[in-house]
Design an enzyme around this catalytic site. Structure first.
Site, short mmCIF file in Angstrom:
data_model
loop_
_atom_site.label_atom_id
_atom_site.label_comp_id
_atom_site.label_asym_id
_atom_site.label_seq_id
_atom_site.Cartn_x
_atom_site.Cartn_y
_atom_site.Cartn_z
N ASP A 314 0.82 -1.22 0.00
CA ASP A 314 0.00 0.00 0.00
C ASP A 314 0.85 1.27 0.00
O ASP A 314 2.03 1.24 0.37
CB ASP A 314 -0.86 0.05 1.28
CG ASP A 314 -1.98 -0.97 1.26
OD1 ASP A 314 -1.96 -1.88 0.39
OD2 ASP A 314 -2.88 -0.87 2.12
N ASP A 315 0.21 2.36 -0.36
CA ASP A 315 0.70 3.74 -0.18
C ASP A 315 1.74 4.20 -1.20
O ASP A 315 2.19 5.33 -1.15
CB ASP A 315 1.27 3.98 1.24
CG ASP A 315 0.22 3.84 2.32
OD1 ASP A 315 -0.92 3.52 1.99
OD2 ASP A 315 0.56 4.07 3.50
N HIS A 365 -6.07 2.98 -3.82
CA HIS A 365 -5.98 3.20 -2.37
C HIS A 365 -6.33 4.66 -2.03
O HIS A 365 -5.86 5.19 -1.03
CB HIS A 365 -4.57 2.85 -1.89
CG HIS A 365 -4.40 2.71 -0.40
ND1 HIS A 365 -5.33 2.10 0.41
CD2 HIS A 365 -3.40 3.11 0.43
CE1 HIS A 365 -4.91 2.13 1.67
NE2 HIS A 365 -3.74 2.76 1.72
N HIS A 369 -5.23 9.49 0.76
CA HIS A 369 -5.19 8.68 1.98
C HIS A 369 -5.97 9.28 3.15
O HIS A 369 -5.52 9.25 4.30
CB HIS A 369 -3.74 8.43 2.41
CG HIS A 369 -3.55 7.11 3.14
ND1 HIS A 369 -3.76 6.99 4.50
CD2 HIS A 369 -3.18 5.90 2.72
CE1 HIS A 369 -3.51 5.74 4.86
NE2 HIS A 369 -3.17 5.06 3.80
N HIS A 456 3.78 -2.09 3.14
CA HIS A 456 3.78 -0.75 2.54
C HIS A 456 5.04 -0.57 1.71
O HIS A 456 6.15 -0.75 2.26
CB HIS A 456 3.68 0.31 3.63
CG HIS A 456 2.37 0.25 4.38
ND1 HIS A 456 2.17 -0.62 5.42
CD2 HIS A 456 1.20 0.90 4.18
CE1 HIS A 456 0.91 -0.48 5.86
NE2 HIS A 456 0.31 0.43 5.12
ZN ZN Z 1 -2.49 3.10 3.40
#
Ligand code: ZN
Length: 488
Positions: A314-315, A365, A369, A456
Site C-alpha cells: 500500500d501507499d 488506495h 489517503h 507498505h
Molecule cells: Zn495506506
C-alpha cells in the site's frame, strides 16, 4: 479571595468534564452493548459497517486454539476507533485485557474532550491491533499496539504485552521467567543496555541517563515482555528514554544467548546439534530421536504444496522502495497487488508503469489517503474515481480492487466504489516497526493458506526484509498470487 474563587471555578469545570466524560463512556458502552446483542460471525471483509454513532463488535476464531479475536469499530465522526484484542475462556485474562482496552479508550476520549476546550471541532483516531507469539511451553504472548491520535497533538503509541497460557489459565510474569532471581535480571539489564547503546537507529535519539534509569535491574522495568519460540522481547515506553520520534523501544534477545537464565519450561527447545552433543544418551536412542527430528522437519516442508498467499503493498509507488520490491518479487517469481495512491501515481508515473509491466495487479488506495468515513460523498467520489482514472491513464491497466485507507469504510464509501473492497488478514505493522527482521517474524506468526498480507512499499525496511520473508514462505510451500487470483 480572588484565588479561592478561581480555584472553585476550576474545580467546577473539571467536575463538569468528569460528568461529560462519564456520560460519553456510558454512551459508548451502551452502543457496544447494543451491537454485541446484534453481532454476526460474518468475516471482516464482507462486513457492512454501520456508520455514525454505532460501534460494530464482532468475534472471530483465531488461528490459535482457545483464542478468539474481538474487533470493535466505531465510526462516530468525532471519536472513531478500531480496536482488536484477544479473548479466551478464562475470565481473569479476559478482564485484564478489557480493562486495558477501556483505559486506552478513556485516555483517548479524555484527550478529545480536553482538546475541545480550545477548539470546537476536534477529531481523532484510536487504533489498537495485536500480534500473537506462541511459545512451545503453551504460553502465548499477546502484544497490543495502541495508536492514539488527537487533532493538533502528537500521536501516542503504546505497546502492552500480556502473557497467557490458554490451557492452564496461567499468566506468568518476568519474575517467573527468571525464577525471581535478581542476579539473572541484572545480566539481562546489561544486555538490554548494550543493545540500546549499540543501536545505530538510536545513536542521536537515546537519552543516556533516562535510559540507564528505565533499564535498571528492577522487575518493574521489565514487565512489558513477550517470549517467542526464539527470543525474549522487551518493550519500553516512548518518550521516556529516547526522543519521541523513535516511538516505543523494542529490544529482542535470542533465547539461545540466555538459555541458562531461563526457568526450565521457558528454555529454548533443544535442536539437533544439542542432541548430538549429549554423550550420555545411548547411541540407539539418540539415533531414533535424530530420525524423528529429521522426519518432522521434512513433514513440515512438504505439507500442502498448494498453499497460496497474496502479498499486498500500500501507499506507493515510491521511486526507490517500490523498485527494490519489484526486483525481489521477480527473484521469487511472485505476483503481488499494489494499492496505489493517485497522488503518488501522478508524481511517479514511471514507477507505476514498471509495476504494471512486471505483471502485478493494480489496486486503488484513494488519492490522498484520508479516512473516508469522515469525508463528504463528493470527496469520497473524487478520491476513488480520480485514482482509478490516473492508474488507467498512466499504466493502461485498470485498477481492479479498492482498499480504503485505514481499512475504514461505511455504506457511503461502498456505494461510491465500483470496485470490490479489499482488506487483509495479516498486518505486518511494517510502518511501525521499520525493522527488516520484523517483517518475517510477524508473517511467520500469523500466515495461513489464503492469507492476505499487508505491507507498505514506502518503507526501506519493508523492501530490505522482503527477501527473507519470501524465502521463508516459499520454503513453507506457499505460492504468491494476486488478490484477485486468490478468489478464483
Ligand atoms: Zn495506506
Amino acid at each position: 479571595m480572588k484565588n479561592a474563587h478561581h480555584k472553585q471555578q476550576k474545580s467546577w469545570t473539571s467536575h463538569l468534564l468528569t460528568v461529560v466524560v462519564s456520560i460519553f463512556i456510558i454512551g459508548v458502552g451502551y452502543l457496544i452493548y447494543l451491537s454485541l446483542a446484534n453481532k454476526t460471525d460474518t468475516p471482516l471483509n464482507n462486513q457492512n459497517y454501520v456508520s455514525a454513532l454505532k460501534s460494530k463488535v464482532e468475534t472471530i476464531d483465531s488461528n490459535y486454539p482457545g483464542i478468539k479475536i474481538i474487533t470493535e469499530i466505531a465510526n462516530n465522526p468525532d471519536t472513531p476507533f478500531a480496536v482488536q484484542y484477544p479473548q479466551s475462556t478464562h475470565q481473569a485474562f479476559n478482564d485484564e485485557i478489557k480493562t486495558y482496552i477501556q483505559t486506552e479508550k478513556n485516555h483517548y476520549i479524555t484527550a478529545i474532550n480536553n482538546a475541545k476546550q480550545l477548539k470546537e471541532k476536534i477529531t481523532g483516531e484510536l487504533n489498537i491491533s495485536f500480534e500473537t507469539y506462541p511459545h512451545h511451553s503453551g504460553l502465548y504472548s499477546f502484544v497490543l499496539v495502541s495508536n492514539r491520535y488527537v487533532e493538533d497533538e502528537d500521536g501516542v503509541i503504546q505497546i502492552q504485552s500480556f502473557l497467557f497460557n490458554p490451557e492452564t489459565g496461567e499468566t506468568p510474569t518476568i519474575e517467573d521467567i527468571f525464577e525471581h532471581d535478581v542476579e539473572r535480571l541484572t545480566t539481562i539489564s546489561t544486555i538490554v543496555q548494550q543493545q540500546l547503546h549499540n543501536d545505530p537507529a538510536l545513536q542521536d535519539a537515546l537519552l543516556p541517563e533516562q535510559a540507564q534509569e528505565q533499564t535498571k535491574p528492577i522487575w518493574d522495568n521489565y514487565q512489558n515482555v513477550a517470549i517467542t519460540v526464539d527470543s525474549l522481547i522487551f518493550y519500553f515506553p516512548e518518550n521516556k528514554m529516547a526522543a519521541k520520534t523513535v516511538g516505543p523501544l523494542i529490544v529482542s534477545i535470542p533465547l539461545s544467548e540466555i538459555n541458562e537464565l531461563l526457568a526450565k519450561k521457558f528454555k529454548a527447545q533443544q535442536d539437533k546439534e544439542d542432541l548430538e552433543d549429549q554423550q550420555t544418551v545411548p547411541q540407539k536412542e539418540a539415533q531414533d530421536t535424530k530420525e524423528e527430528v529429521e522426519k518432522e522437519s521434512t513433514e513440515v516442508q512438504s505439507t500442502s504444496p498448494s498453499k497460496r498467499v497474496a502479498l499486498t503493498f500500500d501507499d506507493g509507488p515510491d521511486p526507490k522502495v517500490t523498485m527494490q520490491i519489484l526486483e525481489t518479487l521477480e527473484k521469487y517469481n511472485a505476483k503481488a497487488t499494489f494499492f496505489m495512491l493517485g497522488s503518488r501515481v501522478e508524481f511517479y508515473p514511471e514507477i507505476a508503469k514498471n509495476v504494471q509491466a512486471a505483471g502485478h495487479e493494480l489496486g486503488n488506495h484513494s488519492w490522498t489517503h484520508p479516512n473516508l468515513n469522515k469525508a463528504s460523498v463528493d470527496k469520497v467520489k473524487d478520491e476513488i474515481h480520480n485514482t482509478s482514472a490516473i492508474i488507467e491513464e498512466v499504466t493502461g491497466q485498470k485498477a481492479t480492487l479498492f482498499r480504503p485507507p485505514y481499512g475504514a469504510f461505511n455504506d457511503t464509501v461502498k456505494a461510491q466504489s465500483d470496485l470490490p473492497i479489499a482488506l487483509w488478514d495479516v498486518d505486518t505493522l511494517d510502518w511501525k516497526h521499520k525493522d527488516p527482521g520484523h517483517l518475517l517474524r510477524s508473517i511467520k506468526q500469523t500466515v495461513k493458506d489464503g492469507s492476505i498480507i499487508l505491507m507498505h512499499d514506502i518503507h526501506q525496511s519493508t523492501a530490505d526484509g522482503l527477501d527473507a520473508a519470501l524465502a521463508y514462505l516459499q520454503n513453507e510451500g506457499y505460492t504468491f498470487v494476486t488478490m484477485s487470483e486468490l478468489d478464483e
